[in-house]
Design a protein around this motif. Structure first.
Motif, PDB file in Angstrom:
ATOM      1  N   ALA A   3      -5.888   4.665 -29.166  1.00 41.00           N
ATOM      2  CA  ALA A   3      -5.664   4.257 -30.559  1.00 41.00           C
ATOM      3  C   ALA A   3      -4.192   4.386 -30.921  1.00 41.00           C
ATOM      4  O   ALA A   3      -3.627   3.508 -31.586  1.00 41.00           O
ATOM      5  CB  ALA A   3      -6.524   5.099 -31.494  1.00 41.00           C
ATOM      6  N   SER A   4      -3.567   5.456 -30.468  1.00 38.81           N
ATOM      7  CA  SER A   4      -2.154   5.662 -30.740  1.00 38.81           C
ATOM      8  C   SER A   4      -1.305   4.564 -30.107  1.00 38.81           C
ATOM      9  O   SER A   4      -0.365   4.056 -30.716  1.00 38.81           O
ATOM     10  CB  SER A   4      -1.737   7.033 -30.222  1.00 38.81           C
ATOM     11  OG  SER A   4      -0.405   7.300 -30.519  1.00 38.81           O
ATOM     12  N   ALA A   5      -1.649   4.171 -28.895  1.00 39.85           N
ATOM     13  CA  ALA A   5      -0.919   3.092 -28.217  1.00 39.85           C
ATOM     14  C   ALA A   5      -1.085   1.769 -28.963  1.00 39.85           C
ATOM     15  O   ALA A   5      -0.121   1.003 -29.113  1.00 39.85           O
ATOM     16  CB  ALA A   5      -1.403   2.952 -26.779  1.00 39.85           C
ATOM     17  N   GLN A   6      -2.290   1.500 -29.453  1.00 42.76           N
ATOM     18  CA  GLN A   6      -2.536   0.271 -30.209  1.00 42.76           C
ATOM     19  C   GLN A   6      -1.731   0.257 -31.505  1.00 42.76           C
ATOM     20  O   GLN A   6      -1.154  -0.768 -31.879  1.00 42.76           O
ATOM     21  CB  GLN A   6      -4.027   0.119 -30.520  1.00 42.76           C
ATOM     22  CG  GLN A   6      -4.880  -0.170 -29.313  1.00 42.76           C
ATOM     23  CD  GLN A   6      -6.364  -0.158 -29.633  1.00 42.76           C
ATOM     24  OE1 GLN A   6      -6.794   0.237 -30.707  1.00 42.76           O
ATOM     25  NE2 GLN A   6      -7.166  -0.584 -28.661  1.00 42.76           N
ATOM     26  N   LEU A   7      -1.686   1.397 -32.180  1.00 49.89           N
ATOM     27  CA  LEU A   7      -0.911   1.486 -33.418  1.00 49.89           C
ATOM     28  C   LEU A   7       0.578   1.367 -33.135  1.00 49.89           C
ATOM     29  O   LEU A   7       1.310   0.725 -33.896  1.00 49.89           O
ATOM     30  CB  LEU A   7      -1.225   2.801 -34.136  1.00 49.89           C
ATOM     31  CG  LEU A   7      -2.631   2.890 -34.714  1.00 49.89           C
ATOM     32  CD1 LEU A   7      -2.955   4.332 -35.104  1.00 49.89           C
ATOM     33  CD2 LEU A   7      -2.784   1.959 -35.908  1.00 49.89           C
ATOM     34  N   GLY A   8       1.041   1.959 -32.036  1.00 50.40           N
ATOM     35  CA  GLY A   8       2.442   1.852 -31.664  1.00 50.40           C
ATOM     36  C   GLY A   8       2.852   0.408 -31.416  1.00 50.40           C
ATOM     37  O   GLY A   8       3.965   0.005 -31.754  1.00 50.40           O
ATOM     38  N   ALA A   9       1.938  -0.378 -30.857  1.00 46.35           N
ATOM     39  CA  ALA A   9       2.219  -1.796 -30.619  1.00 46.35           C
ATOM     40  C   ALA A   9       2.386  -2.563 -31.928  1.00 46.35           C
ATOM     41  O   ALA A   9       3.008  -3.624 -31.955  1.00 46.35           O
ATOM     42  CB  ALA A   9       1.099  -2.415 -29.782  1.00 46.35           C
ATOM     43  N   LEU A  10       1.839  -2.014 -33.015  1.00 46.35           N
ATOM     44  CA  LEU A  10       1.973  -2.641 -34.333  1.00 46.35           C
ATOM     45  C   LEU A  10       3.217  -2.159 -35.072  1.00 46.35           C
ATOM     46  O   LEU A  10       3.461  -2.552 -36.206  1.00 46.35           O
ATOM     47  CB  LEU A  10       0.739  -2.345 -35.202  1.00 46.35           C
ATOM     48  CG  LEU A  10      -0.592  -2.865 -34.695  1.00 46.35           C
ATOM     49  CD1 LEU A  10      -1.712  -2.418 -35.621  1.00 46.35           C
ATOM     50  CD2 LEU A  10      -0.569  -4.380 -34.566  1.00 46.35           C
ATOM     51  N   GLY A  11       3.980  -1.295 -34.427  1.00 47.10           N
ATOM     52  CA  GLY A  11       5.196  -0.790 -35.053  1.00 47.10           C
ATOM     53  C   GLY A  11       4.990   0.482 -35.865  1.00 47.10           C
ATOM     54  O   GLY A  11       5.867   0.890 -36.622  1.00 47.10           O
ATOM     55  N   VAL A  12       3.852   1.115 -35.715  1.00 47.59           N
ATOM     56  CA  VAL A  12       3.567   2.362 -36.417  1.00 47.59           C
ATOM     57  C   VAL A  12       4.267   3.507 -35.689  1.00 47.59           C
ATOM     58  O   VAL A  12       4.234   3.579 -34.462  1.00 47.59           O
ATOM     59  CB  VAL A  12       2.045   2.611 -36.476  1.00 47.59           C
ATOM     60  CG1 VAL A  12       1.733   3.980 -37.058  1.00 47.59           C
ATOM     61  CG2 VAL A  12       1.361   1.516 -37.276  1.00 47.59           C
ATOM     62  N   GLN A  13       4.884   4.392 -36.444  1.00 47.15           N
ATOM     63  CA  GLN A  13       5.533   5.567 -35.860  1.00 47.15           C
ATOM     64  C   GLN A  13       4.439   6.592 -35.562  1.00 47.15           C
ATOM     65  O   GLN A  13       4.029   7.358 -36.436  1.00 47.15           O
ATOM     66  CB  GLN A  13       6.567   6.139 -36.819  1.00 47.15           C
ATOM     67  CG  GLN A  13       7.712   5.191 -37.102  1.00 47.15           C
ATOM     68  CD  GLN A  13       8.669   5.756 -38.130  1.00 47.15           C
ATOM     69  OE1 GLN A  13       8.636   6.931 -38.463  1.00 47.15           O
ATOM     70  NE2 GLN A  13       9.534   4.905 -38.644  1.00 47.15           N
ATOM     71  N   THR A  14       3.974   6.605 -34.334  1.00 48.57           N
ATOM     72  CA  THR A  14       2.806   7.396 -33.982  1.00 48.57           C
ATOM     73  C   THR A  14       3.046   8.907 -34.057  1.00 48.57           C
ATOM     74  O   THR A  14       2.088   9.659 -34.200  1.00 48.57           O
ATOM     75  CB  THR A  14       2.292   7.030 -32.578  1.00 48.57           C
ATOM     76  OG1 THR A  14       3.349   7.211 -31.635  1.00 48.57           O
ATOM     77  CG2 THR A  14       1.807   5.598 -32.543  1.00 48.57           C
ATOM     78  N   HIS A  15       4.284   9.344 -34.021  1.00 47.22           N
ATOM     79  CA  HIS A  15       4.544  10.782 -34.149  1.00 47.22           C
ATOM     80  C   HIS A  15       4.244  11.286 -35.556  1.00 47.22           C
ATOM     81  O   HIS A  15       4.154  12.478 -35.783  1.00 47.22           O
ATOM     82  CB  HIS A  15       5.988  11.122 -33.738  1.00 47.22           C
ATOM     83  CG  HIS A  15       7.028  10.556 -34.645  1.00 47.22           C
ATOM     84  ND1 HIS A  15       7.460   9.250 -34.553  1.00 47.22           N
ATOM     85  CD2 HIS A  15       7.707  11.112 -35.663  1.00 47.22           C
ATOM     86  CE1 HIS A  15       8.372   9.029 -35.481  1.00 47.22           C
ATOM     87  NE2 HIS A  15       8.548  10.131 -36.172  1.00 47.22           N
ATOM     88  N   ARG A  16       4.073  10.371 -36.503  1.00 46.20           N
ATOM     89  CA  ARG A  16       3.729  10.755 -37.878  1.00 46.20           C
ATOM     90  C   ARG A  16       2.220  10.804 -38.105  1.00 46.20           C
ATOM     91  O   ARG A  16       1.760  11.130 -39.184  1.00 46.20           O
ATOM     92  CB  ARG A  16       4.363   9.799 -38.856  1.00 46.20           C
ATOM     93  CG  ARG A  16       5.877   9.855 -38.788  1.00 46.20           C
ATOM     94  CD  ARG A  16       6.439   9.309 -40.034  1.00 46.20           C
ATOM     95  NE  ARG A  16       7.878   9.334 -40.011  1.00 46.20           N
ATOM     96  CZ  ARG A  16       8.591   9.797 -41.016  1.00 46.20           C
ATOM     97  NH1 ARG A  16       8.002  10.278 -42.071  1.00 46.20           N
ATOM     98  NH2 ARG A  16       9.895   9.766 -40.956  1.00 46.20           N
ATOM     99  N   ILE A  17       1.448  10.446 -37.094  1.00 44.92           N
ATOM    100  CA  ILE A  17      -0.011  10.485 -37.198  1.00 44.92           C
ATOM    101  C   ILE A  17      -0.485  11.869 -36.769  1.00 44.92           C
ATOM    102  O   ILE A  17      -0.216  12.316 -35.660  1.00 44.92           O
ATOM    103  CB  ILE A  17      -0.658   9.395 -36.330  1.00 44.92           C
ATOM    104  CG1 ILE A  17      -0.242   8.018 -36.832  1.00 44.92           C
ATOM    105  CG2 ILE A  17      -2.175   9.539 -36.337  1.00 44.92           C
ATOM    106  CD1 ILE A  17      -0.691   6.875 -35.957  1.00 44.92           C
TER     107      ILE A  17
END
Length: 117
Positions: free
Chosen positions: A9-23
């Motif tokens: 899920a984190s990888a999918q969100l990262g592909a959308l430009g989401v800063q995954t370290h903030r999740i």
């Protein structure tokens, strides 16, 4: 049954430009619903990133609503019993979040969970 892992899920969100370290946490509480626990200051940025990629935001989702219970055995229960069961599931998810959270976040998360009921 396929379970979406945090890493996937984190990888999918990262592909959308989401800063995954903030999740802080990712959960899948209902079919086609991904719940994200993020730092409060990041919520607006996250919502904007999701909108830019035409990802819907389920503003009507509430974890205490029985309509999101997927277990067919629970349909025979009264509405109050279904709500109680949904709340119990939600409490267990919150506790699981606390057990997986970084030590520096646990106190603040627990206070936030308690203040929101």
């Amino acid at each position: 049954r396929h379970r979406l892992t945090f890493k996937t899920a984190s990888a999918q969100l990262g592909a959308l430009g989401v800063q995954t370290h903030r999740i802080i946490d990712i959960q899948v509480p209902a079919r086609n619903v991904m719940a994200l626990l993020v730092h409060q200051d990041y919520q607006a940025h996250l919502e904007e990133a999701l909108r830019q990629h035409d990802q819907p935001i389920a503003a009507d989702y509430h974890p205490h609503e029985p309509r999101f219970l997927a277990d067919p055995a629970l349909t025979a229960l009264s509405h109050e019993e279904q709500v109680s069961h949904a709340k119990d599931i939600f409490r267990k998810r919150l506790l699981r979040t606390l057990t997986h959270a970084r030590a520096r976040h646990i106190g603040q998360l627990a206070r936030s969970f308690v203040s929101q009921g």
